[in-house]
Design a protein around this motif. Structure first.
Motif, PDB file in Angstrom:
ATOM      1  N   ASP A  88      38.686 -19.952  13.197  1.00  0.00           N
ATOM      2  CA  ASP A  88      38.773 -19.367  14.351  1.00  0.00           C
ATOM      3  C   ASP A  88      38.427 -19.701  15.457  1.00  0.00           C
ATOM      4  O   ASP A  88      38.672 -19.823  16.285  1.00  0.00           O
ATOM      5  N   GLY A  89      38.954 -21.048  15.208  1.00  0.00           N
ATOM      6  CA  GLY A  89      38.254 -22.142  16.370  1.00  0.00           C
ATOM      7  C   GLY A  89      36.602 -22.916  16.719  1.00  0.00           C
ATOM      8  O   GLY A  89      36.452 -23.994  17.198  1.00  0.00           O
ATOM      9  N   ARG A  90      35.579 -22.050  15.917  1.00  0.00           N
ATOM     10  CA  ARG A  90      34.612 -22.315  16.674  1.00  0.00           C
ATOM     11  C   ARG A  90      33.494 -23.586  15.900  1.00  0.00           C
ATOM     12  O   ARG A  90      34.149 -23.597  14.735  1.00  0.00           O
ATOM     13  N   THR A  91      33.420 -24.121  16.936  1.00  0.00           N
ATOM     14  CA  THR A  91      33.285 -26.025  16.317  1.00  0.00           C
ATOM     15  C   THR A  91      31.914 -25.620  15.978  1.00  0.00           C
ATOM     16  O   THR A  91      30.581 -24.921  15.842  1.00  0.00           O
ATOM     17  N   ASP A  92      31.025 -26.009  14.566  1.00  0.00           N
ATOM     18  CA  ASP A  92      30.300 -25.754  14.033  1.00  0.00           C
ATOM     19  C   ASP A  92      29.087 -26.593  13.824  1.00  0.00           C
ATOM     20  O   ASP A  92      27.877 -26.725  13.477  1.00  0.00           O
ATOM     21  N   ARG A  93      30.046 -27.634  13.136  1.00  0.00           N
ATOM     22  CA  ARG A  93      29.215 -29.229  12.402  1.00  0.00           C
ATOM     23  C   ARG A  93      29.709 -30.410  13.101  1.00  0.00           C
ATOM     24  O   ARG A  93      30.381 -30.795  13.781  1.00  0.00           O
ATOM     25  N   VAL A  94      28.721 -30.630  14.195  1.00  0.00           N
ATOM     26  CA  VAL A  94      29.440 -32.271  14.600  1.00  0.00           C
ATOM     27  C   VAL A  94      28.442 -33.776  14.051  1.00  0.00           C
ATOM     28  O   VAL A  94      27.516 -33.040  14.054  1.00  0.00           O
ATOM     29  N   VAL A  95      29.409 -35.211  14.783  1.00  0.00           N
ATOM     30  CA  VAL A  95      28.320 -36.208  14.622  1.00  0.00           C
ATOM     31  C   VAL A  95      28.537 -36.485  15.235  1.00  0.00           C
ATOM     32  O   VAL A  95      30.127 -37.352  15.708  1.00  0.00           O
ATOM     33  N   CYS A  96      27.381 -37.475  15.632  1.00  0.00           N
ATOM     34  CA  CYS A  96      27.691 -37.935  17.246  1.00  0.00           C
ATOM     35  C   CYS A  96      27.110 -39.041  17.107  1.00  0.00           C
ATOM     36  O   CYS A  96      25.749 -39.164  16.849  1.00  0.00           O
ATOM     37  N   THR A  97      27.818 -40.447  17.014  1.00  0.00           N
ATOM     38  CA  THR A  97      26.971 -41.631  16.970  1.00  0.00           C
ATOM     39  C   THR A  97      26.311 -42.249  18.286  1.00  0.00           C
ATOM     40  O   THR A  97      27.818 -42.611  18.403  1.00  0.00           O
ATOM     41  N   VAL A  98      25.220 -43.019  18.711  1.00  0.00           N
ATOM     42  CA  VAL A  98      25.575 -44.159  20.271  1.00  0.00           C
ATOM     43  C   VAL A  98      23.950 -44.788  19.484  1.00  0.00           C
ATOM     44  O   VAL A  98      23.432 -45.437  18.329  1.00  0.00           O
ATOM     45  N   ALA A  99      24.863 -45.834  20.179  1.00  0.00           N
ATOM     46  CA  ALA A  99      24.318 -47.246  20.292  1.00  0.00           C
ATOM     47  C   ALA A  99      23.542 -47.250  21.833  1.00  0.00           C
ATOM     48  O   ALA A  99      24.330 -47.523  22.123  1.00  0.00           O
ATOM     49  N   HIS A 100      22.526 -48.183  20.592  1.00  0.00           N
ATOM     50  CA  HIS A 100      21.472 -48.402  21.933  1.00  0.00           C
ATOM     51  C   HIS A 100      21.605 -49.887  21.925  1.00  0.00           C
ATOM     52  O   HIS A 100      21.813 -51.104  21.407  1.00  0.00           O
ATOM     53  N   ALA A 101      20.978 -50.125  23.536  1.00  0.00           N
ATOM     54  CA  ALA A 101      21.150 -51.529  23.733  1.00  0.00           C
ATOM     55  C   ALA A 101      20.027 -52.000  23.119  1.00  0.00           C
ATOM     56  O   ALA A 101      18.943 -51.819  23.089  1.00  0.00           O
ATOM     57  N   GLY A 102      20.304 -53.324  22.605  1.00  0.00           N
ATOM     58  CA  GLY A 102      19.560 -54.410  22.169  1.00  0.00           C
ATOM     59  C   GLY A 102      19.792 -53.464  20.582  1.00  0.00           C
ATOM     60  O   GLY A 102      19.179 -54.693  19.724  1.00  0.00           O
ATOM     61  N   ALA A 152      34.398 -37.459  23.601  1.00  0.00           N
ATOM     62  CA  ALA A 152      34.889 -37.932  22.203  1.00  0.00           C
ATOM     63  C   ALA A 152      35.179 -37.201  21.131  1.00  0.00           C
ATOM     64  O   ALA A 152      36.143 -37.704  20.035  1.00  0.00           O
ATOM     65  N   LEU A 153      34.811 -35.924  20.924  1.00  0.00           N
ATOM     66  CA  LEU A 153      34.626 -34.815  19.789  1.00  0.00           C
ATOM     67  C   LEU A 153      36.711 -34.523  20.376  1.00  0.00           C
ATOM     68  O   LEU A 153      37.511 -34.294  19.270  1.00  0.00           O
ATOM     69  N   ARG A 154      36.927 -34.657  21.642  1.00  0.00           N
ATOM     70  CA  ARG A 154      38.198 -34.281  22.125  1.00  0.00           C
ATOM     71  C   ARG A 154      39.599 -35.621  21.776  1.00  0.00           C
ATOM     72  O   ARG A 154      40.623 -35.052  21.697  1.00  0.00           O
ATOM     73  N   ASP A 155      38.618 -36.699  22.257  1.00  0.00           N
ATOM     74  CA  ASP A 155      39.720 -37.306  22.174  1.00  0.00           C
ATOM     75  C   ASP A 155      40.309 -38.849  21.276  1.00  0.00           C
ATOM     76  O   ASP A 155      40.620 -39.594  20.945  1.00  0.00           O
ATOM     77  N   GLY A 156      38.580 -38.421  20.082  1.00  0.00           N
ATOM     78  CA  GLY A 156      39.103 -39.569  18.992  1.00  0.00           C
ATOM     79  C   GLY A 156      38.487 -41.296  19.026  1.00  0.00           C
ATOM     80  O   GLY A 156      38.651 -42.003  19.149  1.00  0.00           O
ATOM     81  N   ARG A 157      38.096 -41.461  20.837  1.00  0.00           N
ATOM     82  CA  ARG A 157      37.971 -42.610  21.103  1.00  0.00           C
ATOM     83  C   ARG A 157      36.093 -42.846  21.101  1.00  0.00           C
ATOM     84  O   ARG A 157      35.185 -42.391  21.186  1.00  0.00           O
ATOM     85  N   THR A 158      36.037 -44.356  21.579  1.00  0.00           N
ATOM     86  CA  THR A 158      34.194 -44.792  22.141  1.00  0.00           C
ATOM     87  C   THR A 158      34.623 -45.091  23.694  1.00  0.00           C
ATOM     88  O   THR A 158      35.237 -45.085  24.283  1.00  0.00           O
ATOM     89  N   GLN A 189      30.410 -42.402  19.977  1.00  0.00           N
ATOM     90  CA  GLN A 189      31.569 -41.994  19.432  1.00  0.00           C
ATOM     91  C   GLN A 189      31.547 -40.835  18.526  1.00  0.00           C
ATOM     92  O   GLN A 189      29.808 -40.173  18.545  1.00  0.00           O
ATOM     93  N   ALA A 190      32.236 -39.360  18.156  1.00  0.00           N
ATOM     94  CA  ALA A 190      32.177 -38.473  17.518  1.00  0.00           C
ATOM     95  C   ALA A 190      33.198 -37.401  17.042  1.00  0.00           C
ATOM     96  O   ALA A 190      33.874 -38.161  17.414  1.00  0.00           O
ATOM     97  N   ILE A 191      32.413 -36.774  15.879  1.00  0.00           N
ATOM     98  CA  ILE A 191      33.584 -36.076  15.088  1.00  0.00           C
ATOM     99  C   ILE A 191      33.291 -34.953  14.904  1.00  0.00           C
ATOM    100  O   ILE A 191      31.758 -34.988  14.834  1.00  0.00           O
ATOM    101  N   ALA A 192      33.613 -33.459  14.269  1.00  0.00           N
ATOM    102  CA  ALA A 192      33.879 -32.468  14.874  1.00  0.00           C
ATOM    103  C   ALA A 192      34.598 -31.528  13.650  1.00  0.00           C
ATOM    104  O   ALA A 192      36.004 -32.425  13.348  1.00  0.00           O
ATOM    105  N   THR A 193      34.106 -30.863  12.802  1.00  0.00           N
ATOM    106  CA  THR A 193      35.063 -29.252  12.523  1.00  0.00           C
ATOM    107  C   THR A 193      34.822 -28.628  13.049  1.00  0.00           C
ATOM    108  O   THR A 193      33.637 -28.207  13.616  1.00  0.00           O
ATOM    109  N   ALA A 194      35.728 -26.843  12.815  1.00  0.00           N
ATOM    110  CA  ALA A 194      35.437 -25.837  12.777  1.00  0.00           C
ATOM    111  C   ALA A 194      36.256 -24.504  12.247  1.00  0.00           C
ATOM    112  O   ALA A 194      36.566 -25.289  11.221  1.00  0.00           O
TER     113      ALA A 194
END
Length: 392
Positions: free
Chosen positions: A206-220, A374-380, A198-203
Motif C-alpha cells: 500500500d506504499g507505507r515505508t516500514d523498514r529503513v536502514v541509514c548509514t552515517v559516516a562521522h568525522a574521524g 537518500a531514500l528517494r534518490d539512492g545517493r550519498t 546513505q539510506a535504503i528502505a522497503t515499503a
C-alpha cells in the motif's frame, strides 16, 4: 521562586505523558492546554487544574504562560516553536524540531534571536545508562567508538493505515519522526559530527515505508548504522545498540536503555578502575531529575591475565550496568522526560545551556533529512559542518 507557568500545545498521548512528568516538578505549573479537539483539551486541562483554550494564539495570549510545551504532531513543531519564541516564551519541543533543514534553520535562528531557553525532547541524553557509558569513555575506561549500530524492531500494532505516522507530510517519515533520537545518541557517544549519509528502505504494497536502514559516516572514521522496522507485535519488540570500541564492545538493550553489557580487554590500571565501579554506581548513573528506584546497580567481573599474549591489555572485563528488569521501562522513560523538563526549567531561570539544546535538535534533523533524501534518490549525501558543536 514561583513556578514557570506551562502551556501545552496538544492534548494527545504524549501531551498527557509529559504533563504528568511536569506535574511532578515544583518548578513547573500547568496553566493552559490548546488542542483542535476541544473535548481532549478540556480533559487534560481539568486533570491538571489548567484552562483549556482553542488554539496557539489563545495560549500565547495568556499572561500566565511563561513557557510552551510543543506536543502536537511533528509537522506543527517548527511553526509552533517559532511562534512561542517570538512571543517571548521558553520552548520545550517534542522531536523532531522540524521536518526540513530550512525549517530547522529557522527555529535555530529564532532561538538565537530570543532570550529564551529551547530544549528538544531528545530523551536519551537524560538516560542514566547512556550517561554512565559517556562518563566511562570520558574517564578513559572505554576507548573511542569505531562502530555504532542500532537495531530497532518496533511494534506497528497501534499504527493503523490511516495513522499520521505513515503520512510523511505530517510525520516526516521514520528517520525524522523516530530516527532523530538515535542520530543524536550516536553523536553523543561517538563525539564527532556526522559528515555523510546513505539510506535504503522497503515499503508495503500500500506504499507505507516500514523498514529503513541509514548509514552515517562521522568525522574521524566512525560509522553508524541505524535500522528501524515498524513491523512487529508489541510482544516481539526488541532493540539493541552495539558499540565497537576495538578492544571493547558494549551492547545496550532497549530503545529506552535499561541495561548495558561491557566486554573489554584492559591493562592493569583500567582493570583496577573497573573493579571500583560497583561502589561508584550511584555517581555514574546519576542524572539530575531522575529519581533512583533502588534497582540500579553495576556488576563487574575481572579475569586477570586471561591471555598469554604479550600485551598490556591482558585482563578480560565483563561488566553490566542496569536499571532493573523490563518492568521499569515506563518508569525510566518518565524519569528521563522529567530530567529533561528539570533541565528546561533550570536553564530558563539561569540562562545556562541545556543538555538537549537547539544545536542537537538541528543536527539530528540535518542527518534525518539527508537520510530521507537518500531514500528517494539512492545517493550519498554530504553534510555541512555544524555551526555550533552539540553538547556531548
Amino acid at each position: 521562586m514561583n513556578p514557570l507557568g506551562i502551556g501545552v500545545l496538544g492534548a494527545g498521548r504524549f501531551a498527557e505523558f509529559v504533563a504528568e512528568a511536569a506535574a511532578s516538578l515544583p518548578e513547573l505549573q500547568l496553566v493552559a492546554v490548546a488542542d483542535p479537539d476541544a473535548d481532549r483539551a478540556r480533559r487534560l486541562a481539568v486533570r491538571h487544574a489548567a484552562r483549556p483554550v482553542v488554539d496557539t494564539a489563545a495560549l500565547l495570549a495568556d499572561d500566565r504562560v511563561d513557557a510552551v510545551i510543543v506536543a502536537a504532531p511533528p509537522s506543527t513543531h517548527a511553526t509552533a516553536a517559532r511562534q512561542a519564541l517570538a512571543a517571548g516564551r521558553h520552548v520545550f519541543c517534542e522531536k523532531p524540531v522540524a521536518l526540513t533543514e530550512p525549517d530547522a534553520d529557522a527555529v535555530r535562528a529564532a532561538v538565537a534571536d530570543s532570550a529564551c531557553t529551547f530544549v528538544i525532547d531528545h530523551v536519551l541524553r537524560y538516560n542514566p545508562v547512556l550517561n554512565a557509558l559517556h562518563r566511562l569513555r570520558e574517564e578513559g575506561l572505554l576507548g573511542p567508538v569505531r562502530r555504532f549500530a542500532f537495531e530497532n524492531d518496533a511494534a506497528d500494532e497501534d499504527l493503523p493505515p490511516g495513522h499520521w505516522f505513515w503520512d510523511e507530510s505530517v510525520s516526516g517519515g521514520i528517520l525524522l519522526e523516530h530516527g532523530v533520537h538515535f542520530f543524536d545518541a550516536a553523536a553523543m557517544l561517538i563525539a564527532t559530527p556526522p559528515d555523510r549519509v546513505q539510506a535504503i528502505a522497503t515499503a508495503r504494497p500500500d506504499g507505507r515505508t516500514d523498514r529503513v536502514v541509514c548509514t552515517v559516516a562521522h568525522a574521524g572514521g566512525a560509522l553508524a548504522t541505524h535500522t528501524h522496522a515498524f513491523t512487529h507485535a508489541h510482544r516481539a519488540e526488541r532493540q539493541l545498540m552495539r558499540l565497537d570500541l576495538g578492544l571493547a564492545e558494549v551492547r545496550v538493550h532497549g530503545w529506552i536503555p535499561l541495561r548495558a553489557d561491557v566486554d573489554a580487554w584492559v591493562d592493569d590500571a583500567i582493570a583496577d578502575e573497573f573493579d571500583r565501579l560497583p561502589a561508584r554506581a550511584g555517581a555514574l548513573l546519576e542524572v539530575e531529575g531522575v529519581r533512583p528506584s533502588g534497582t540500579e546497580r553495576i556488576t563487574v567481573h575481572v579475569e586477570r591475565n586471561a591471555t598469554a599474549a604479550a600485551t598490556p591489555e591482558r585482563h578480560h572485563v565483563r561488566a553490566r550496568i542496569e536499571l532493573g528488569g523490563p518492568g521499569v521501562k515506563q518508569r525510566v522513560y518518565a524519569e528521563s522526560v522529567r530530567a529533561a523538563l528539570l533541565d528546561f526549567a533550570t536553564c530558563a531561570r539561569t540562562g545556562k545551556r541545556p543538555r538537549a539544546d537547539v544545536s542537537s535538535a538541528h543536527a539530528a534533523v540535518v542527518v534525518a533529512a539527508a537520510g530521507t533524501r537518500a531514500l528517494r534518490d539512492g545517493r550519498t549525501h554530504h553534510l555541512p559542518a555544524p555551526e555550533e558543536p552539540c553538547i556531548a
